[in-house]
Design a protein around this motif. Structure first.
Motif, PDB file in Angstrom:
ATOM      1  N   VAL A 230       0.562  -1.331   0.036  1.00  0.00           N
ATOM      2  CA  VAL A 230       0.076  -0.052   0.024  1.00  0.00           C
ATOM      3  C   VAL A 230       0.883   1.333  -0.037  1.00  0.00           C
ATOM      4  N   LYS A 231       1.771   1.213   0.918  1.00  0.00           N
ATOM      5  CA  LYS A 231       2.841   2.340   0.625  1.00  0.00           C
ATOM      6  C   LYS A 231       3.505   2.540  -0.551  1.00  0.00           C
ATOM      7  N   TYR A 232       3.799   1.571  -1.347  1.00  0.00           N
ATOM      8  CA  TYR A 232       4.535   1.437  -2.381  1.00  0.00           C
ATOM      9  C   TYR A 232       3.511   2.093  -3.420  1.00  0.00           C
ATOM     10  N   ALA A 233       2.469   1.687  -3.507  1.00  0.00           N
ATOM     11  CA  ALA A 233       1.263   2.109  -4.467  1.00  0.00           C
ATOM     12  C   ALA A 233       1.273   3.423  -4.244  1.00  0.00           C
ATOM     13  N   TYR A 234       1.042   3.966  -3.035  1.00  0.00           N
ATOM     14  CA  TYR A 234       0.844   5.552  -2.769  1.00  0.00           C
ATOM     15  C   TYR A 234       1.976   6.231  -3.324  1.00  0.00           C
ATOM     16  N   ASP A 235       3.349   5.808  -3.127  1.00  0.00           N
ATOM     17  CA  ASP A 235       4.475   6.398  -3.683  1.00  0.00           C
ATOM     18  C   ASP A 235       4.881   6.353  -5.025  1.00  0.00           C
ATOM     19  N   HIS A 236       4.413   5.424  -5.472  1.00  0.00           N
ATOM     20  CA  HIS A 236       4.809   5.214  -7.168  1.00  0.00           C
ATOM     21  C   HIS A 236       3.899   4.977  -8.172  1.00  0.00           C
ATOM     22  N   CYS A 237       2.509   5.169  -7.792  1.00  0.00           N
ATOM     23  CA  CYS A 237       1.353   5.204  -8.490  1.00  0.00           C
ATOM     24  C   CYS A 237       0.641   6.049  -8.421  1.00  0.00           C
ATOM     25  N   SER A 238       0.404   7.029  -9.398  1.00  0.00           N
ATOM     26  CA  SER A 238      -0.532   8.460  -9.370  1.00  0.00           C
ATOM     27  C   SER A 238      -1.802   8.212  -8.945  1.00  0.00           C
TER      28      SER A 238
ATOM     29  N   LEU B 126      -0.178  -8.829  -3.452  1.00  0.00           N
ATOM     30  CA  LEU B 126       0.783  -8.316  -2.554  1.00  0.00           C
ATOM     31  C   LEU B 126       1.989  -8.649  -3.215  1.00  0.00           C
ATOM     32  N   ILE B 127       2.234  -9.074  -4.515  1.00  0.00           N
ATOM     33  CA  ILE B 127       3.439  -9.394  -5.031  1.00  0.00           C
ATOM     34  C   ILE B 127       3.516  -8.725  -6.364  1.00  0.00           C
ATOM     35  N   ASN B 128       2.679  -8.125  -7.109  1.00  0.00           N
ATOM     36  CA  ASN B 128       2.527  -7.450  -8.149  1.00  0.00           C
ATOM     37  C   ASN B 128       3.071  -5.908  -7.945  1.00  0.00           C
ATOM     38  N   TYR B 129       4.300  -5.670  -8.243  1.00  0.00           N
ATOM     39  CA  TYR B 129       4.898  -4.356  -8.021  1.00  0.00           C
ATOM     40  C   TYR B 129       4.847  -3.602  -9.343  1.00  0.00           C
ATOM     41  N   GLY B 130       4.505  -4.131 -10.343  1.00  0.00           N
ATOM     42  CA  GLY B 130       4.385  -3.467 -11.683  1.00  0.00           C
ATOM     43  C   GLY B 130       3.372  -2.728 -12.010  1.00  0.00           C
ATOM     44  N   MET B 131       1.960  -3.333 -11.517  1.00  0.00           N
ATOM     45  CA  MET B 131       0.935  -2.695 -11.483  1.00  0.00           C
ATOM     46  C   MET B 131      -0.185  -3.113 -10.318  1.00  0.00           C
ATOM     47  N   PRO B 132       0.156  -2.599  -9.417  1.00  0.00           N
ATOM     48  CA  PRO B 132      -0.534  -2.904  -8.117  1.00  0.00           C
ATOM     49  C   PRO B 132      -2.015  -2.730  -7.997  1.00  0.00           C
TER      50      PRO B 132
ATOM     51  N   LYS C 234      -2.112   5.187 -15.103  1.00  0.00           N
ATOM     52  CA  LYS C 234      -1.762   5.718 -13.806  1.00  0.00           C
ATOM     53  C   LYS C 234      -1.528   4.706 -12.493  1.00  0.00           C
ATOM     54  N   ILE C 235      -2.162   3.713 -12.968  1.00  0.00           N
ATOM     55  CA  ILE C 235      -2.094   2.652 -11.944  1.00  0.00           C
ATOM     56  C   ILE C 235      -0.578   1.787 -12.126  1.00  0.00           C
ATOM     57  N   LEU C 236      -0.050   1.965 -13.327  1.00  0.00           N
ATOM     58  CA  LEU C 236       1.375   1.476 -13.369  1.00  0.00           C
ATOM     59  C   LEU C 236       2.397   2.168 -12.630  1.00  0.00           C
ATOM     60  N   SER C 237       3.308   1.329 -12.069  1.00  0.00           N
ATOM     61  CA  SER C 237       4.265   1.951 -11.339  1.00  0.00           C
ATOM     62  C   SER C 237       5.319   2.553 -11.885  1.00  0.00           C
ATOM     63  N   ASP C 238       5.632   3.862 -11.454  1.00  0.00           N
ATOM     64  CA  ASP C 238       6.635   4.883 -12.024  1.00  0.00           C
ATOM     65  C   ASP C 238       8.188   3.985 -11.884  1.00  0.00           C
ATOM     66  N   ARG C 239       8.189   2.866 -11.184  1.00  0.00           N
ATOM     67  CA  ARG C 239       9.710   2.335 -11.001  1.00  0.00           C
ATOM     68  C   ARG C 239       9.807   1.330 -12.072  1.00  0.00           C
ATOM     69  N   PHE C 240       8.775   1.107 -13.147  1.00  0.00           N
ATOM     70  CA  PHE C 240       9.121   0.096 -14.177  1.00  0.00           C
ATOM     71  C   PHE C 240       8.874   0.582 -15.548  1.00  0.00           C
TER      72      PHE C 240
END
Length: 446
Positions: free
Chosen positions: A52-60, A310-316, A98-104
């Protein structure tokens, strides 16, 4: 011998060649399935807070959505989590970027498309590690049915993959040891060819679309073929109806393992060898069953399934309503695994039909009950284009008699009312989707 070589030699070598870690993840999951539920929940909570913290930080999308409710991405309790907004399929379609992570980099993510059978396709993405972990979860549940890596598998599947490169051909020989019956074109000639291949190859596992396995079983029953005896059967990708399960198990003299998942998040739940419900994959997911008012369902209540990956950091995907319904269970499985149970999957929200008063009917449950109660109905499909009319397609079997049609009509009119027109047509086979699946219920009312 070849099974042993594939499992202990070829598969590990291929893992090293690919730089993959599926076997490592499988070992971890093999251990964690025996943890008690408190240990699993503790691990799940840590994963959830991180995601949840990762999604807040990296998914607009999440940052904007959560800021509107005054949430800063840091969970302090489960109540914080339950207050987060649900994610719908339309949200994903309209906000995918916007759901895609900016880290990928998007082009480095794995793309998957789902939902075509309902007429509303959905495209999702996931990262490589996520894919490997999902594969490991599926492999763990496969073992509950007796399927281990390296085994020869008879697969009943639509549009089976074609080994069109040298690498794929080599992989098929040593690792992906499948013989296929293509469900896009099921007929007696193809089934007889499949049976001959089975007898030559002697697969240990039967795997495929639940209803397609049932169709294969009905052919074998009619042809009085009794020598195909897998040591495990895994039904997936479609609802497994109890009347069909009984036919499959009778024909193959083998229990069926029911597996449930979706393209968006992978494996959600699977039966173990006890067949007393489906174990939830809480190693990788948070699974909620919510009533229509958003409150948590009690044991035995039909409710909407909501999942958090809990494991998909590319598109939470956080609190994603997958538009399926299930029934939670408070029972503890006698197998000893700590993974909690869901009693059964009821069906997709799209599989619910409407009465004249606006109330809903679970189409899958209605079909199960009808197939059990009325002789002569091998397969059935319900189609609703308008409130006042239900179209029913029926495949007969040898027990069909002079009262079967009138009994079916009466049963449906008890459910929908005498004002609703019931149109029954008899067909040789139910139509399929382009993926070779069957839809038991089609509700075209918007």
């Amino acid at each position: 011998m070849f099974d042993w070589l594939s499992k202990y030699i070829f598969y590990p070598i291929w893992e090293i060649k690919d730089g993959a870690h599926r076997l490592k993840y499988l070992r971890e999951l093999t251990d964690s399935q025996w943890w008690n539920v408190e240990q699993l929940r503790q691990k799940q909570w840590i994963q959830l807070c991180t995601m949840v913290k990762y999604a807040y930080d990296h998914c607009s999308y999440y940052r904007s959505s959560y800021e509107k409710i005054g949430f800063d991405g840091v969970l302090s309790s489960w109540e914080d989590f339950y207050s987060l907004p649900l994610l719908t399929k339309s949200d994903i379609r309209e906000n995918a970027e916007k759901i895609l992570s900016d880290r990928f980099i998007k082009s480095n993510l794995i793309k998957a498309k789902t939902g075509g059978s309902t007429g509303h396709a959905l495209t999702v993405y996931f990262d490589q590690k996520c894919q490997e972990m999902r594969n490991a979860a599926a492999m763990r549940s496969d073992r509950w049915a007796g399927w281990d890596m390296g085994m020869k598998v008879a697969a009943v599947w639509g549009n089976p993959p074609v080994a069109d490169t040298f690498k794929k051909k080599i992989r098929n020989i040593f690792l992906d040891r499948f013989l296929y019956l293509d469900t896009i074109n099921i007929n007696e000639a193809n089934i007889l060819g499949f049976i001959n291949n089975w007898r030559c190859e002697n697969p240990k596992i039967l795997f495929g679309h639940a209803h397609s396995i049932y169709i294969l079983a009905t052919y074998l029953k009619r042809l009085d073929i009794k020598d195909l005896r897998p040591q495990g059967i895994i039904a997936t990708s479609m609802m497994l109806l109890e009347p069909e399960r009984r036919v499959i198990e009778s024909v193959f003299d083998c229990y069926v393992t029911n597996r449930y998942g979706c393209e968006e998040v992978g494996l959600i739940a699977c039966e173990c060898e006890k067949h007393s419900g489906l174990h939830l994959n809480i190693d990788h997911l948070v699974v909620e069953l919510l009533k229509d008012d958003g409150s948590a369902a009690l044991s035995g209540e039909e409710a909407n399934i909501v999942v958090t990956d809990l494991i998909n950091y590319g598109m939470p995907l956080i609190r994603y309503s997958i538009e399926d319904k299930g029934v939670i269970s408070n029972q503890v499985c006698s197998c000893g695994r700590g993974l909690p149970l869901v009693d059964r999957i009821v069906g997709r929200q799209a599989d619910f039909l409407k009465r004249l008063d606006g109330s809903l009917v679970a189409g899958i449950s209605l079909i199960e009950r009808t197939l059990t109660a009325i002789p002569g109905l091998a397969e059935m499909q319900l189609i609703q284009d308008e409130l006042e009319r239900i179209c029913v397609k029926v495949v007969k079997d040898s027990y069909f008699n002079e009262t079967s049609e009138s009994d079916l009509r009466r049963e449906l009119q008890i459910v929908f009312g005498k004002q609703v027109q019931i149109e029954i047509s008899f067909v040789s086979a139910l139509s399929q989707t382009v993926a070779g699946k069957h839809r038991f219920v089609i509700n075209n009312i918007k």
